[in-house]
Each structure stands twice: as C-alpha cells, then as structure tokens.
Design a protein around this motif. Structure first.
Motif, short mmCIF file in Angstrom:
data_model
loop_
_atom_site.label_atom_id
_atom_site.label_comp_id
_atom_site.label_asym_id
_atom_site.label_seq_id
_atom_site.Cartn_x
_atom_site.Cartn_y
_atom_site.Cartn_z
N GLU A 91 0.85 -1.19 0.00
CA GLU A 91 0.00 0.00 0.00
C GLU A 91 0.88 1.23 0.00
O GLU A 91 1.88 1.28 0.70
CB GLU A 91 -0.85 0.05 1.28
CG GLU A 91 -2.10 -0.75 1.23
CD GLU A 91 -2.90 -0.65 2.52
OE1 GLU A 91 -2.56 0.16 3.40
OE2 GLU A 91 -3.87 -1.41 2.63
N HIS A 131 1.37 5.05 1.06
CA HIS A 131 0.88 6.06 2.01
C HIS A 131 1.78 7.28 1.98
O HIS A 131 3.00 7.15 1.90
CB HIS A 131 0.85 5.50 3.43
CG HIS A 131 -0.22 4.45 3.61
ND1 HIS A 131 -1.51 4.76 3.95
CD2 HIS A 131 -0.17 3.10 3.46
CE1 HIS A 131 -2.22 3.64 4.00
NE2 HIS A 131 -1.43 2.63 3.71
N LEU A 137 0.73 9.42 7.34
CA LEU A 137 0.85 8.18 8.11
C LEU A 137 1.80 8.40 9.28
O LEU A 137 2.98 8.70 9.08
CB LEU A 137 1.38 7.07 7.19
CG LEU A 137 1.19 5.66 7.71
CD1 LEU A 137 -0.29 5.28 7.71
CD2 LEU A 137 1.96 4.66 6.85
N GLY A 177 -1.43 11.87 -0.86
CA GLY A 177 -2.54 11.44 -0.02
C GLY A 177 -3.74 12.37 -0.09
O GLY A 177 -4.54 12.43 0.82
#
Ligand code: XMP
Length: 519
Positions: free
Chosen positions: A31, A33, A38, A339
């Motif tokens: 994934e 991020h 994060l 993001g």
C-alpha cells in the motif's frame, strides 16, 4: 485476517504506484501512504513486514523537504530507500547528501560490488539502471557498506545488513532498470522474509470481510455503469453484503449496441449476483436535453449532470442509505502520492457528487488496485470475460462519438456501425489476420453528409468514421494498422446494413495531434 504488508512511504515521487504494483506482482500486498498522512504509531499498528521509502525531486537538506521521524529506524522493520528515499535514509542516519558534480539521468551503467548482498541475489555484477537525480549520497552513514557505484555516483547502493536497511539511488521499479523487479523481490523475500500470501483470491476474500465489517447491517448504494470498475465493485459488494446493496444502472441511451441488456443480464434479477438492481431507461430524457447542443464540452456537462439528477431521483425512491460505493481505482486517485482526496470516476463526476443523497461515508473497495488487478479480481468474482476485458468506453458514451447534435437516429447509426466494426475485428483476430485487438477501436459518426449513389439512386447520407489506436497509457496513441481487406469488409457491411450511411472513412491520426475520441 493477518496479511503480509509492505508500506510504500511516499515522499512525493512519480513512481510510487509502480513500486506498489511491482511488490504486488511478487504476491505480497503493498500500500502507498503519504509520509504526511501516516504516523509512526499507525505504521506500528499496521505491522508491515517492510517499508519502502520512495521518490521526490527535491533535496533532502532543504528547509521544507519531505522528511520523517527518525524513530522509524528503531522499529526493527526492514527499510528500502529508493532515489530520494535512499538519500533520506542517508541523511537521517548521519551520512552526507550533496548536489552531485554530475547529475545522472537515464540509462546508467552500474556496478554492483557486493555479490552476496541479499537484494542483489541472482543479479549480475554489471547492470544498466535508470537514474534520475541531481543530489547524491556523498558519504554513507556509519554502519553502512557501499554496495554499488556508477561512473558519477559513488554510492549507487548501500546497506546495513544487520539492521535490514537498504538503499538504491536508481529506480528498480521501472522497466529500464535491468533486474529491477528481481531486486524488489529480493528485498521482499530475502530481507523482509515475506512468504507471498497476496493473490487475487486473498484480496477478494479479505476485502469481502472488510466490507462486511464496515457495512454491518447498513444499506449501500452504487452507480453501476457496466464498465469494468463499477462492475467489479458491484460483484465484490454483492458477495459481501448481498441485498443490502442496491445498484442503479442508468441507461442514458448512449451505450454501445445491446450493452444495456448485457449489463442487465449479469446484474439483473436473472443474473448471477444477489443484489437489488434498478435499471433506469433514461434515453429520452438525455436526447431531449442534448437536442440542439453541438459543443463537445457542453454535451459532456449535460450528460454528467443528467446522470446525477437521474441517480438522485432513483436513490430518493430507495430512501436513506448508509454508504455510497464508488468504483474508484488507483489511477483515479488524484495526487495519491500526497494522499489527497480521490477523484470520482469518469462522467459521473462531471456533474459533481450527488448532493441530495444522504449517506454517511463513501466506500471504495478498489481504491488500491491497478486496472489489470481489477480485471483479475473481476475474473475471480466470476464476471464474464467480455465484461472484464472490455475496451475503455468514455462515460459520456456515444455522445462524444457523434459529432455535432446527438439524436436518436444518429445514435442508432453509430451503434450499428460500431457493432459491425467490433465484430469484424474479433473475427480478424480469431482468424489470425490481426495479431491482437487494438487497445481502443470504435466507429464514430461525422456530422458530414455527402452525395453518394446506391443502385441507380442519389443518396445524401452520413459518413461513418472508423478509428483504432494502440496505446499503453491512452495519453499518446498510434493508429493501428488494420489489414485493408478487413477495413473493406467493414465498409461494405456498414454501407449495406446501416441505413443512413453512404460513406466510411478511416481515421489515420495519431495522438497527438489528434485525441482518441472524436470530441
Ligand atoms: P482522448 O479522447 O482524450 O481519450 O484522447 C483518452 C481516453 O479517455 C477516454 N475519454 C473519456 N472517458 N469521459 C470518460 O470517462 C470522457 O469525457 C472521456 N473523454 C475521453 C477515451 O475513451 C480514451 O480511452
């Protein structure tokens, strides 16, 4: 279900998606991020098997440069730094990063000097890599060994084997780097000790479980267009929550021939899925709105807005829902690197998000997948191949393949001509006259009428335009070479079978300067 995870911690580069994809190609879930979104605590909670630091064109030593809490190096989790990520690792751990006397860009001969490095396993000592940097690591941090160099880059790779930290200045994720995928695979398997539990069936299973947990007893609504993404989203959601899902399929009368019925055959009451399916035959409404409109963007806007209106009306009939599902896939996620929020697909978004539907949350089960992964999930879920491998079809549909005003008569002409053309291409591929189908091919209707002669009579009819392109990214495209014999057959059939057409033209234009669609 505990699933092996690699986190791609993104510092703003352009290749973040590609890195995640390469890792997933190794059957390990990854994934992306943003470093801004994060936190260290979240990383701990996610319990990844490894972390990859990625891209970013800036200098690590700039005042506002992207950086991270150096406590990340104390988590005991292996880290691979790529390009900017490599420099960041060097910088945070006490090495020196400077402007390189010679910046490197493009194919670069690289010598890998540590034969037994875990990440160079089965990779030859001399490889060509893809470089793109103006800064370089001048000095590796204490505890690091330099494991590769180029003519102009003294630290093309470095590692601290004991701590599981690896860094490469080049981009292993791009095809230009020889053995790049092997390097990532080595990191994931040899360093992070992954077993490789990510497969489409496990994605489907895990996502179904997550969706069940999230949706609970709630109601969820999905706008189904019949395209690959929304179809796969529908199939996943149906598997997860069955009749709690309602799919609204708006047939705007601008679909390809018989497409509305095909969608209904799969998702409707006689289909294979357990869900509520509502088909709205809204063709007349759309044609009325489009009457007299010739400007392409105006047509797009009307089609998009009308979609929202129809969708809202239908959902009001259903009453309040808890969730709105979207078939957003990874490439739709705008500026995902940073993001930022997701864009909502295709023409459904042209008119904006529905304002009058009350829901608590948007659910996007395919948000992390690339198109080919969505297709694999679709097959796993039992969707028919013709649906899974459909060529791209624009949200505004035939509305932008009919030059000028859209009318029911013109839609019928272009649908029939297009069906003949697609059938001929299928046949040509099956009979080996063409190696593969073009990436996108369709018939469009020019607004030109011209004089022709059929039998002994003068005609004054429309000209159909055939288009076929090969492309990998749909940003640039080349006209596909189609055997003349095939084109001639298509021309003959269209002229003979489609009323209102007396001329067939072949569009030779590449993109640029043309676009793929006619409008
Ligand atoms: P162009 O015509 O811009 O097309 O070269 C590139 C790709 O995008 C698709 N396309 C659209 N898709 N809404 C969509 O959902 C649109 O308004 C639209 N316009 C173009 C086109 O089919 C091609 O695959």
């Amino acid at each position: 279900m505990e699933r092996e995870l690699i986190i791609v911690l993104d510092f703003g580069g352009q290749y973040n998606q590609l890195i995640a994809r390469r890792v997933r190609e190794c059957n390990v879930y990854a994934e992306v991020h943003s470093y801004e979104k994060l936190t260290l605590d979240q990383i701990k909670e996610m319990n990844p098997k490894g972390i990859i630091f990625t891209g970013g064109p800036n200098s690590v030593y700039g005042k506002d440069s992207a950086t991270y809490d150096s406590a990340i190096f104390d988590l005991g989790i292996p880290i691979l730094g790529i390009c900017y990520g490599a420099q960041l690792m060097a910088h945070l751990l006490g090495g020196t990063v400077k402007t390189a006397p010679v910046s490197e860009y493009g194919h670069t001969k690289t010598e890998l000097t540590k034969e037994d490095s875990a990440i160079f396993d089965k990779i030859p000592g001399h490889v060509t890599t893809w470089m793109s940097h103006t800064d370089y690591i001048a000095e590796a941090p204490a505890g690091f060994e330099i494991t590769a160099h180029t003519k102009d880059c003294p630290v093309a790779a470095m590692e601290n084997e004991a701590r599981g930290f690896y860094a490469v200045q080049f981009h292993p994720e791009v095809n230009h780097t020889e053995y790049g995928s092997d390097l990532l695979r080595n990191f994931v398997y040899n360093v992070c000790k992954c077993k490789g539990d990510w497969k489409m069936d496990s994605f489907v299973q895990a996502t179904v479980e997550q969706l069940r947990a999230k949706i609970g007893n709630g109601k969820i609504l999905l706008a189904l267009s019949g395209g690959v993404d929304s179809s796969v989203a529908a199939a996943l959601l149906a598997k997860a929550v069955g009749k709690q899902l309602t799919c609204v399929f708006v047939d705007h009368g601008l679909l390809r021939k018989d497409e509305g019925d095909q969608v209904e055959a799969v998702f409707g009451p006689k289909g294979q899925f357990d869900l509520n399916f509502i088909r709205v035959n809204a063709a007349d409404r759309y044609y009325a709105k489009l009457a007299g409109v010739t400007e392409p963007e105006a047509k797009r806007k009307i089609i998009g807005e009308e979609f929202i209106r129809v969708f809202e009306e239908e959902s009001l009939k259903i009453g309040a829902v808890d969730f709105l599902a979207q078939g957003t896939i990874y490439p739709d996620v705008i500026e995902s690197g940073l993001g930022k929020s997701a864009t909502i697909k295709s023409h459904h978004n042209v008119g904006g998000l529905p304002e009058n539907i009350s829901f608590k949350e948007i659910v996007e089960p395919l948000r992390m997948l690339f198109k080919d992964e969505v297709r694999k999930a679709g097959l796993e879920l039992g969707l028919p191949e013709y649906l899974v491998f459909r060529q791209p079809f624009p949200g505004p549909g035939l509305g932008i393949r009919i030059i000028g005003e859209v009318t029911a008569e013109k839609v019928k002409i272009v649908q029939d001509a297009d069906a003949i053309y697609r059938e001929a291409i299928d046949t040509a591929v099956r009979e080996g006259k063409m190696k593969a189908k073009p990436n996108q091919y369709f018939a469009a209707l020019s607004n030109m009428r011209s004089v022709g002669v059929m039998g002994d009579f003068r005609t004054y009819d429309y000209a159909v335009v055939l288009r076929a392109v090969n492309t990998s990214d749909f940003m640039t495209a080349d006209c596909t070479e189609i055997p003349f014999e095939v084109l001639q057959k298509v021309m003959n059939r269209i002229i003979n079978e489609v009323k209102g057409v007396n001329r067939v033209m072949w569009d030779l234009t590449s993109k640029p300067p043309g676009t793929i669609e006619m409008e």
